[in-house]
Design an enzyme around this catalytic site. Structure first.
Site, mmCIF file in Angstrom:
data_model
loop_
_atom_site.group_PDB
_atom_site.id
_atom_site.type_symbol
_atom_site.label_atom_id
_atom_site.label_comp_id
_atom_site.label_asym_id
_atom_site.label_seq_id
_atom_site.Cartn_x
_atom_site.Cartn_y
_atom_site.Cartn_z
ATOM 1 N N ASP A 132 0.848 -1.197 0.000
ATOM 2 C CA ASP A 132 0.000 0.000 0.000
ATOM 3 C C ASP A 132 0.882 1.246 0.000
ATOM 4 O O ASP A 132 2.020 1.200 0.460
ATOM 5 C CB ASP A 132 -0.862 0.045 1.273
ATOM 6 C CG ASP A 132 -2.067 -0.892 1.198
ATOM 7 O OD1 ASP A 132 -2.373 -1.405 0.117
ATOM 8 O OD2 ASP A 132 -2.697 -1.095 2.255
ATOM 9 N N MET A 133 0.334 2.361 -0.476
ATOM 10 C CA MET A 133 1.089 3.622 -0.426
ATOM 11 C C MET A 133 0.431 4.544 0.599
ATOM 12 O O MET A 133 -0.797 4.676 0.612
ATOM 13 C CB MET A 133 1.120 4.278 -1.803
ATOM 14 C CG MET A 133 2.097 5.424 -1.896
ATOM 15 S SD MET A 133 3.814 4.969 -1.563
ATOM 16 C CE MET A 133 4.362 4.424 -3.180
ATOM 17 N N ARG A 182 -0.918 -0.849 -8.774
ATOM 18 C CA ARG A 182 -2.282 -0.393 -8.463
ATOM 19 C C ARG A 182 -2.303 1.132 -8.575
ATOM 20 O O ARG A 182 -1.491 1.810 -7.939
ATOM 21 C CB ARG A 182 -2.656 -0.806 -7.033
ATOM 22 C CG ARG A 182 -3.993 -0.212 -6.575
ATOM 23 C CD ARG A 182 -4.203 -0.377 -5.074
ATOM 24 N NE ARG A 182 -4.168 -1.768 -4.666
ATOM 25 C CZ ARG A 182 -3.904 -2.162 -3.418
ATOM 26 N NH1 ARG A 182 -3.656 -1.271 -2.468
ATOM 27 N NH2 ARG A 182 -3.887 -3.439 -3.123
ATOM 28 N N LYS A 185 -6.597 7.105 -6.568
ATOM 29 C CA LYS A 185 -6.559 8.582 -6.551
ATOM 30 C C LYS A 185 -5.662 9.085 -5.424
ATOM 31 O O LYS A 185 -4.964 10.068 -5.567
ATOM 32 C CB LYS A 185 -7.967 9.153 -6.385
ATOM 33 C CG LYS A 185 -8.836 8.962 -7.618
ATOM 34 C CD LYS A 185 -10.141 9.739 -7.513
ATOM 35 C CE LYS A 185 -11.051 9.413 -8.679
ATOM 36 N NZ LYS A 185 -12.341 10.125 -8.609
ATOM 37 N N GLY A 186 -5.703 8.408 -4.254
ATOM 38 C CA GLY A 186 -4.924 8.853 -3.098
ATOM 39 C C GLY A 186 -5.848 9.292 -1.982
ATOM 40 O O GLY A 186 -6.834 9.991 -2.231
ATOM 41 N N ALA A 187 -5.549 8.880 -0.741
ATOM 42 C CA ALA A 187 -6.508 9.024 0.350
ATOM 43 C C ALA A 187 -6.038 9.929 1.488
ATOM 44 O O ALA A 187 -6.741 10.070 2.474
ATOM 45 C CB ALA A 187 -6.820 7.638 0.912
ATOM 46 N N THR A 224 -10.525 2.035 -8.266
ATOM 47 C CA THR A 224 -11.424 3.196 -8.189
ATOM 48 C C THR A 224 -12.875 2.735 -8.179
ATOM 49 O O THR A 224 -13.186 1.657 -8.691
ATOM 50 C CB THR A 224 -11.192 4.159 -9.377
ATOM 51 O OG1 THR A 224 -12.048 5.300 -9.245
ATOM 52 C CG2 THR A 224 -11.452 3.499 -10.730
ATOM 53 N N ARG A 286 -10.722 7.577 6.587
ATOM 54 C CA ARG A 286 -10.403 7.903 5.186
ATOM 55 C C ARG A 286 -11.597 7.604 4.286
ATOM 56 O O ARG A 286 -11.876 8.321 3.337
ATOM 57 C CB ARG A 286 -9.146 7.144 4.728
ATOM 58 C CG ARG A 286 -7.862 7.692 5.331
ATOM 59 C CD ARG A 286 -6.629 7.199 4.618
ATOM 60 N NE ARG A 286 -6.409 5.779 4.792
ATOM 61 C CZ ARG A 286 -5.825 5.222 5.840
ATOM 62 N NH1 ARG A 286 -5.393 5.969 6.824
ATOM 63 N NH2 ARG A 286 -5.660 3.916 5.904
ATOM 64 N N ARG A 287 -12.333 6.524 4.609
ATOM 65 C CA ARG A 287 -13.528 6.200 3.800
ATOM 66 C C ARG A 287 -14.594 7.287 3.986
ATOM 67 O O ARG A 287 -15.271 7.667 3.057
ATOM 68 C CB ARG A 287 -14.124 4.834 4.194
ATOM 69 C CG ARG A 287 -13.193 3.647 4.073
ATOM 70 C CD ARG A 287 -12.771 3.313 2.663
ATOM 71 N NE ARG A 287 -11.790 4.156 2.028
ATOM 72 C CZ ARG A 287 -10.461 4.086 2.190
ATOM 73 N NH1 ARG A 287 -9.937 3.200 2.968
ATOM 74 N NH2 ARG A 287 -9.639 4.896 1.548
HETATM 75 C C1 FAD Z 1 -8.424 -1.460 -3.968
HETATM 76 C C2 FAD Z 1 -8.068 -0.105 -3.441
HETATM 77 C C3 FAD Z 1 -6.863 0.075 -2.820
HETATM 78 C C4 FAD Z 1 -6.473 1.337 -2.368
HETATM 79 N N1 FAD Z 1 -5.229 1.522 -1.846
HETATM 80 C C5 FAD Z 1 -4.831 2.765 -1.523
HETATM 81 C C6 FAD Z 1 -3.490 3.045 -1.110
HETATM 82 O O1 FAD Z 1 -2.644 2.152 -1.005
HETATM 83 N N2 FAD Z 1 -3.166 4.325 -0.820
HETATM 84 C C7 FAD Z 1 -4.052 5.355 -0.916
HETATM 85 O O2 FAD Z 1 -3.705 6.513 -0.677
HETATM 86 N N3 FAD Z 1 -5.334 5.116 -1.278
HETATM 87 C C8 FAD Z 1 -5.732 3.859 -1.580
HETATM 88 N N4 FAD Z 1 -7.037 3.653 -1.980
HETATM 89 C C9 FAD Z 1 -8.049 4.724 -1.809
HETATM 90 C C10 FAD Z 1 -8.090 5.659 -3.001
HETATM 91 O O3 FAD Z 1 -6.921 6.419 -3.059
HETATM 92 C C11 FAD Z 1 -9.294 6.595 -2.918
HETATM 93 O O4 FAD Z 1 -9.188 7.384 -1.766
HETATM 94 C C12 FAD Z 1 -10.623 5.885 -2.893
HETATM 95 O O5 FAD Z 1 -10.642 4.764 -3.740
HETATM 96 C C13 FAD Z 1 -11.731 6.833 -3.369
HETATM 97 O O6 FAD Z 1 -11.479 7.260 -4.691
HETATM 98 P P1 FAD Z 1 -12.348 6.786 -5.947
HETATM 99 O O7 FAD Z 1 -11.391 6.570 -7.071
HETATM 100 O O8 FAD Z 1 -13.137 5.602 -5.596
HETATM 101 O O9 FAD Z 1 -13.221 8.017 -6.328
HETATM 102 P P2 FAD Z 1 -13.999 9.156 -5.515
HETATM 103 O O10 FAD Z 1 -13.483 10.449 -6.079
HETATM 104 O O11 FAD Z 1 -13.985 8.959 -4.034
HETATM 105 O O12 FAD Z 1 -15.472 8.908 -5.992
HETATM 106 C C14 FAD Z 1 -15.787 9.114 -7.353
HETATM 107 C C15 FAD Z 1 -17.162 8.585 -7.637
HETATM 108 O O13 FAD Z 1 -17.205 7.173 -7.358
HETATM 109 C C16 FAD Z 1 -18.502 6.832 -6.895
HETATM 110 N N5 FAD Z 1 -18.413 6.316 -5.515
HETATM 111 C C17 FAD Z 1 -17.390 6.453 -4.670
HETATM 112 N N6 FAD Z 1 -17.677 5.875 -3.478
HETATM 113 C C18 FAD Z 1 -18.927 5.382 -3.599
HETATM 114 C C19 FAD Z 1 -19.800 4.690 -2.726
HETATM 115 N N7 FAD Z 1 -19.469 4.418 -1.450
HETATM 116 N N8 FAD Z 1 -21.013 4.306 -3.195
HETATM 117 C C20 FAD Z 1 -21.374 4.616 -4.463
HETATM 118 N N9 FAD Z 1 -20.584 5.279 -5.326
HETATM 119 C C21 FAD Z 1 -19.395 5.662 -4.906
HETATM 120 C C22 FAD Z 1 -19.316 8.105 -6.911
HETATM 121 O O14 FAD Z 1 -19.963 8.196 -8.166
HETATM 122 C C23 FAD Z 1 -18.261 9.170 -6.785
HETATM 123 O O15 FAD Z 1 -18.666 10.419 -7.280
HETATM 124 C C24 FAD Z 1 -7.388 2.416 -2.485
HETATM 125 C C25 FAD Z 1 -8.615 2.229 -3.121
HETATM 126 C C26 FAD Z 1 -8.963 0.999 -3.608
HETATM 127 C C27 FAD Z 1 -10.257 0.846 -4.332
#
Ligand code: FAD
Length: 306
Positions: A132-133, A182, A185-187, A224, A286-287
């Site tokens: 993970d990052m 992987r 977007k970044g959290a 994503t 973060r979620r």
């Molecule tokens: C498998 C995985 C591993 C990850 N690992 C890391 C990591 O190592 N480091 C890190 O910094 N981050 C990690 N993340 C988190 C990531 O960086 C984002 O913060 C997170 O995925 C939210 O971004 P998003 O691309 O889903 O889009 P967002 O910009 O959050 O959402 C975009 C759109 O997606 C849809 N959406 C999003 N959530 C929901 C929901 N709950 N229900 C319905 N629709 C929704 C909506 O239409 C929303 O407008 C990971 C994410 C995933 C999926």
């Protein structure tokens, strides 16, 4: 603004105490976390694999400050990998590891040694590891540990975050044959000097990075839930003739499960990221920061008198 406040709260032990003792917290946590025990993780994995999904398991915990905590985390992963192998759940299930849980904050060599032991156990169980990052202060160190691990375990996966300005260049570096990356977007809360701040800029960067990875020689993992980006990913898969063995989609446990099923039903490889364990606070916050709708759900839990 709201996102910044929640991400700041994710570092506060006072808010953590408030959240942990709130009446409905457990219900909210259950939606995003598979459970506290290794058996819970295995049960969730079995269900997802039976539904045609691949899995990556994350033992929750981060920012470890004592060597014995780091060793305990390592040992939990060793136990988990043995159980996954014995249960026939590999290679469908792999593991995701945070180096900060393995000691990175105080001893990079210790984190490397612990990660190496986990990679060896994954290899023995017939599966692999993705690092993970975390926040940008750890990016160079994590990529350095990754490159050392890949000498013996070339399938070790990296995570790159589209919100960082450096990431297009990192994608180019890491798009060689066999390189599992992987893209998310970044959290974390990051300063303007290193990260794009607006959702639009982050999305545009994601697509540029995806183009580099999907046109390269590695194995892209598109993490994503964003419908627009998923649709562009499907388009690029057709464009670059990438079948289900040459890239995958990834989403988090409990988020858009119908979309995960739809993509798997269309023949794509879809991997669900399944967190488990007691230390869910940072992950949960973060979620919540990502999606105000989740915050409303959680706010109700916090103010409930029941
Ligand atoms: C498998 C995985 C591993 C990850 N690992 C890391 C990591 O190592 N480091 C890190 O910094 N981050 C990690 N993340 C988190 C990531 O960086 C984002 O913060 C997170 O995925 C939210 O971004 P998003 O691309 O889903 O889009 P967002 O910009 O959050 O959402 C975009 C759109 O997606 C849809 N959406 C999003 N959530 C929901 C929901 N709950 N229900 C319905 N629709 C929704 C909506 O239409 C929303 O407008 C990971 C994410 C995933 C999926």
């Amino acid at each position: 603004m709201l996102r910044s406040v929640i991400l700041a709260a994710s570092r506060s032990s006072q808010v953590e105490r408030l959240v942990a003792t709130a009446p409905y917290t457990r219900d909210v946590v259950r939606r995003f976390v598979a459970g506290a025990a290794t058996d819970d993780a295995l049960r969730a994995t079995r269900g997802l694999v039976d539904d045609g999904l691949a899995v990556t398991l994350d033992h929750l915990g981060e920012d470890t400050v004592r060597p014995e905590q780091a060793t305990a985390t390592r040992d939990e992963y060793l136990k988990l990998l043995k159980m996954l192998g014995d249960a026939g759940l590999t290679p469908a299930a792999e593991v995701s590891v945070k180096l900060s849980a393995l000691g990175q904050m105080f001893d990079e060599q210790l984190a490397y040694d612990n990660a190496r032991a986990i990679c060896a156990a994954a290899d023995a169980a017939g599966t692999t590891v993705t690092l993970d990052m975390e926040d940008h202060t750890t990016t160079d160190s994590t990529l350095e540990v990754l490159s050392r691990l890949r000498k013996d375990f070339p399938s070790t996966g990296a995570v790159l975050q589209a919100y960082l300005r450096r990431t297009e260049s990192d994608c180019r570096e890491l798009s060689s044959a066999g390189s599992r990356v992987r893209l998310c977007k970044g959290a974390y809360k990051e300063p303007e000097s290193v990260a794009y701040q607006s959702a639009r800029e982050v999305d545009k960067s994601y697509v540029r990075c995806m183009n580099i990875l999907m046109s390269g020689d590695g194995y892209p993992m598109l993490a994503t839930h964003d419908p627009r980006i998923i649709s562009i990913g499907e388009d690029r898969a057709r464009w670059f003739d990438r079948g289900p063995e040459r890239f995958e989609f990834q989403m988090l446990y409990g988020i858009r499960p119908e979309e995960q099923a739809r993509l798997a039903g269309e023949g794509y490889t879809v991997r669900t990221y399944v967190p488990y364990g007691d230390e869910w606070y940072g992950y949960l916050m973060r979620r919540l920061a990502e999606r105000p709708a989740n915050l409303v759900f959680f706010g109700r839990a916090l103010i409930s008198k029941k």
